[in-house]
Motif scaffolding. Structure first.
Motif, PDB file in Angstrom:
ATOM      1  N   THR A 121       5.670  27.018 -36.425  1.00 54.15           N
ATOM      2  CA  THR A 121       5.478  26.037 -35.045  1.00 54.15           C
ATOM      3  C   THR A 121       4.618  24.829 -35.180  1.00 54.15           C
ATOM      4  N   THR A 169       2.934  21.501 -32.170  1.00 53.36           N
ATOM      5  CA  THR A 169       2.780  21.267 -31.253  1.00 53.36           C
ATOM      6  C   THR A 169       1.838  19.758 -31.085  1.00 53.36           C
ATOM      7  N   THR A 191       0.740  17.250 -28.391  1.00 56.08           N
ATOM      8  CA  THR A 191      -0.234  16.238 -27.318  1.00 56.08           C
ATOM      9  C   THR A 191      -0.497  15.321 -27.514  1.00 56.08           C
ATOM     10  N   HIS A 213       1.518  26.306 -23.276  1.00 53.34           N
ATOM     11  CA  HIS A 213       2.277  25.655 -23.317  1.00 53.34           C
ATOM     12  C   HIS A 213       2.132  25.289 -21.761  1.00 53.34           C
ATOM     13  N   PHE A 243       4.689  16.869 -24.019  1.00 51.05           N
ATOM     14  CA  PHE A 243       4.273  17.101 -25.179  1.00 51.05           C
ATOM     15  C   PHE A 243       5.184  17.028 -26.248  1.00 51.05           C
ATOM     16  N   GLY A 261       7.353  19.578 -29.299  1.00 48.85           N
ATOM     17  CA  GLY A 261       7.382  20.923 -30.441  1.00 48.85           C
ATOM     18  C   GLY A 261       7.885  20.914 -30.963  1.00 48.85           C
ATOM     19  N   PHE A 284      -2.732  24.747 -23.577  1.00 52.50           N
ATOM     20  CA  PHE A 284      -2.258  24.072 -25.409  1.00 52.50           C
ATOM     21  C   PHE A 284      -3.119  24.964 -26.689  1.00 52.50           C
TER      22      PHE A 284
END
Length: 259
Positions: A9, A11, A13, A28, A34, A36, A66
């Motif tokens: 994964t 992420t 932000t 999260h 955000f 993802g 996060f």
């Protein structure tokens, strides 16, 4: 709180970016924006934690939003969530308050490690470690190198901690022998397995046939030859001798959560 079972994964932000791999815990905030990305064919387990679950939980998760928790305690929490997810369909309504309390304790011990938080989560932590040990013993049951020291190293705990974990089961080696005897019982009642009794015993770490026979009869109430000759017919395996079924293991976990 997300646990990636397999895959990757990523992420992004407004302030930072981070990635995660299998077994890692990620946090999260659904109250903030955000982006993802989950890799194709990845499998993800998600625990949604309401902000009104408790002020302490909300503040702890808020301070770690996060982020990825790639620590030993994070791995324990990951195993805990996976185990709970598997057992959830078997839970009764009366089990839920204890499960919620255990999960709160595990979140705090994972995200904000401290002596107090570890003490509060000692029940579920112990059960996660025992489940890890159970899987290890199952996977390496016929390995002649399987020992209490090997289990201790795989779990990453002290000898004292390992002793305390397995004291209710009579100790690690007693548990390993018990599982090997159950495996021998299964082999002796398998019509397709026509090996000699001493071969079955030797495969399970018993070099002395007389010792195997005594241990087997002490456990099951029948000699190995009696079980082999009957094909298991008329000689039911005593219910308390088998591994505790999954639902019962969870019940035991729930009873110990607050202890």
């Amino acid at each position: 709180m997300t646990v990636l079972l397999n895959g990757k994964t990523h992420t992004q932000t407004t302030r930072d970016a981070f990635s995660g791999g299998p077994g890692e815990v990620q946090i999260h905030s659904l109250g903030r924006s955000f982006d993802g990305v989950v890799a194709e064919r990845s499998k993800v387990l998600i625990l949604f934690v309401p902000r009104d679950l408790s002020f302490e939980i909300a503040a702890t998760l808020g301070s770690a939003e996060f982020s990825t928790i790639a620590t030993g305690m994070g791995r324990l929490f990951s195993d805990y969530l996976v185990d709970v997810a598997h057992r959830l369909p078997m839970l009764a309504q009366a089990d839920l308050p204890s499960l919620a309390g255990a999960t709160r304790a595990m979140i705090l011990a994972c995200v904000s490690p401290s002596t107090d938080h570890a003490d509060a989560a000692k029940g579920p932590i112990a059960n996660v470690l025992r489940e890890r040990a159970r899987r290890l013993v199952h996977a390496r049951l016929l390995d002649p190198k399987l020992s209490s020291e090997l289990v201790r190293k795989e779990l990453g705990v002290s000898r004292t901690r390992l002793y305390n974990l397995f004291e209710p089961l009579g100790g690690v080696m007693h548990y390993i022998q018990h599982r090997r005897l159950l495996s021998a019982y299964a082999a002796l009642t398998d019509p397709s397995d026509r090996r000699l009794i001493f071969q079955i015993a030797e495969e399970r770490g018993f070099s002395d046939g007389a010792e195997f026979g005594r241990a087997f009869k002490r456990t099951f109430g029948y000699s190995p030859s009696e079980v082999r000759n009957s094909g298991g017919g008329g000689m039911p395996l005593r219910s308390h001798l088998a591994d505790c079924p999954s639902v019962e293991r969870l019940g035991l976990l729930l009873r110990l959560l607050q202890g």
